[in-house]
Write a protein that holds these residues in place. Structure first.
Motif, PDB file in Angstrom:
ATOM      1  N   UNK A   1      28.935  42.366  46.674  1.00  0.00           N
ATOM      2  CA  UNK A   1      29.079  42.287  45.224  1.00  0.00           C
ATOM      3  C   UNK A   1      30.543  42.100  44.844  1.00  0.00           C
ATOM      4  N   UNK A   2      31.432  42.823  45.533  1.00  0.00           N
ATOM      5  CA  UNK A   2      32.862  42.685  45.258  1.00  0.00           C
ATOM      6  C   UNK A   2      33.349  41.280  45.599  1.00  0.00           C
ATOM      7  N   UNK A   3      32.913  40.750  46.734  1.00  0.00           N
ATOM      8  CA  UNK A   3      33.295  39.387  47.106  1.00  0.00           C
ATOM      9  C   UNK A   3      32.754  38.374  46.117  1.00  0.00           C
ATOM     10  N   UNK A   4      31.524  38.577  45.672  1.00  0.00           N
ATOM     11  CA  UNK A   4      30.928  37.668  44.694  1.00  0.00           C
ATOM     12  C   UNK A   4      31.716  37.714  43.388  1.00  0.00           C
ATOM     13  N   UNK A   5      32.088  38.908  42.959  1.00  0.00           N
ATOM     14  CA  UNK A   5      32.871  39.053  41.731  1.00  0.00           C
ATOM     15  C   UNK A   5      34.224  38.368  41.879  1.00  0.00           C
ATOM     16  N   UNK A   6      34.884  38.588  43.019  1.00  0.00           N
ATOM     17  CA  UNK A   6      36.176  37.941  43.256  1.00  0.00           C
ATOM     18  C   UNK A   6      36.024  36.429  43.287  1.00  0.00           C
ATOM     19  N   UNK A   7      34.957  35.945  43.896  1.00  0.00           N
ATOM     20  CA  UNK A   7      34.717  34.503  43.954  1.00  0.00           C
ATOM     21  C   UNK A   7      34.494  33.937  42.563  1.00  0.00           C
ATOM     22  N   UNK A   8      33.726  34.655  41.753  1.00  0.00           N
ATOM     23  CA  UNK A   8      33.463  34.188  40.396  1.00  0.00           C
ATOM     24  C   UNK A   8      34.752  34.147  39.575  1.00  0.00           C
ATOM     25  N   UNK A   9      35.593  35.155  39.727  1.00  0.00           N
ATOM     26  CA  UNK A   9      36.875  35.175  39.012  1.00  0.00           C
ATOM     27  C   UNK A   9      37.738  34.002  39.463  1.00  0.00           C
ATOM     28  N   UNK A  10      37.806  33.785  40.778  1.00  0.00           N
ATOM     29  CA  UNK A  10      38.589  32.683  41.326  1.00  0.00           C
ATOM     30  C   UNK A  10      38.100  31.348  40.783  1.00  0.00           C
ATOM     31  N   UNK A  11      36.784  31.139  40.800  1.00  0.00           N
ATOM     32  CA  UNK A  11      36.222  29.875  40.320  1.00  0.00           C
ATOM     33  C   UNK A  11      36.453  29.686  38.826  1.00  0.00           C
ATOM     34  N   UNK A  12      36.361  30.759  38.062  1.00  0.00           N
ATOM     35  CA  UNK A  12      36.607  30.670  36.621  1.00  0.00           C
ATOM     36  C   UNK A  12      38.069  30.317  36.352  1.00  0.00           C
TER      37      UNK A  12
END
Length: 103
Positions: free
Chosen positions: A26-37
Motif C-alpha cells: 500500500x505504501x509503495x502504491x501510494x508513493x507510485x501514485x504520488x510520483x505519477x501525479x
C-alpha cells in the motif's frame, strides 16, 4: 515453565507477514501514485511553458540550430513557473549551484 511462555505460535507469524506485506504494498502504491501525479503535473506545466515561450500551435519545423535555443527558452519559462509552485525546491537547487561554483 508454563506452556504459554515457551510456545511460539507459528499461526500468528504468517498473519504478521501478510499484514506487513500489505502495508508495504500500500505504501509503495501510494508513493507510485504520488510520483505519477507529480510527473503528470510537470508535463502539464511543460506544455504551458512551451505555449508561453511561443513554441506551440501551427508553425513550420524548427531548424536544427533553433532546437537548442527553443528548448532553453521553454526550460527558462518552465523553471520560473516551477519556482512559483515549489519555491523551497528552487532555493535548494540555488544553494547547490552556489556550492558547486565555490569549489
Amino acid at each position: 515453565m508454563s506452556h504459554d511462555e515457551n510456545e511460539i505460535n507459528p499461526d500468528n507469524e504468517p498473519e504478521m507477514d501478510v499484514e506487513e506485506a500489505l502495508e508495504e504494498a500500500l505504501e509503495l502504491d501510494t508513493q507510485s501514485q504520488i510520483f505519477l501525479e507529480m510527473r503528470r503535473q510537470n508535463l502539464e506545466l511543460l506544455k504551458i511553458a512551451s505555449e508561453v515561450a511561443g513554441y506551440s500551435g501551427p508553425h513550420g519545423p524548427l531548424k536544427p540550430g533553433d532546437v537548442r535555443n527553443a528548448l532553453r527558452n521553454i526550460w527558462d519559462v518552465f523553471a520560473e513557473f516551477y519556482s512559483w509552485i515549489d519555491p523551497e525546491e528552487t532555493q535548494e537547487d540555488d544553494e547547490e549551484e552556489m556550492d558547486e561554483d565555490e569549489e
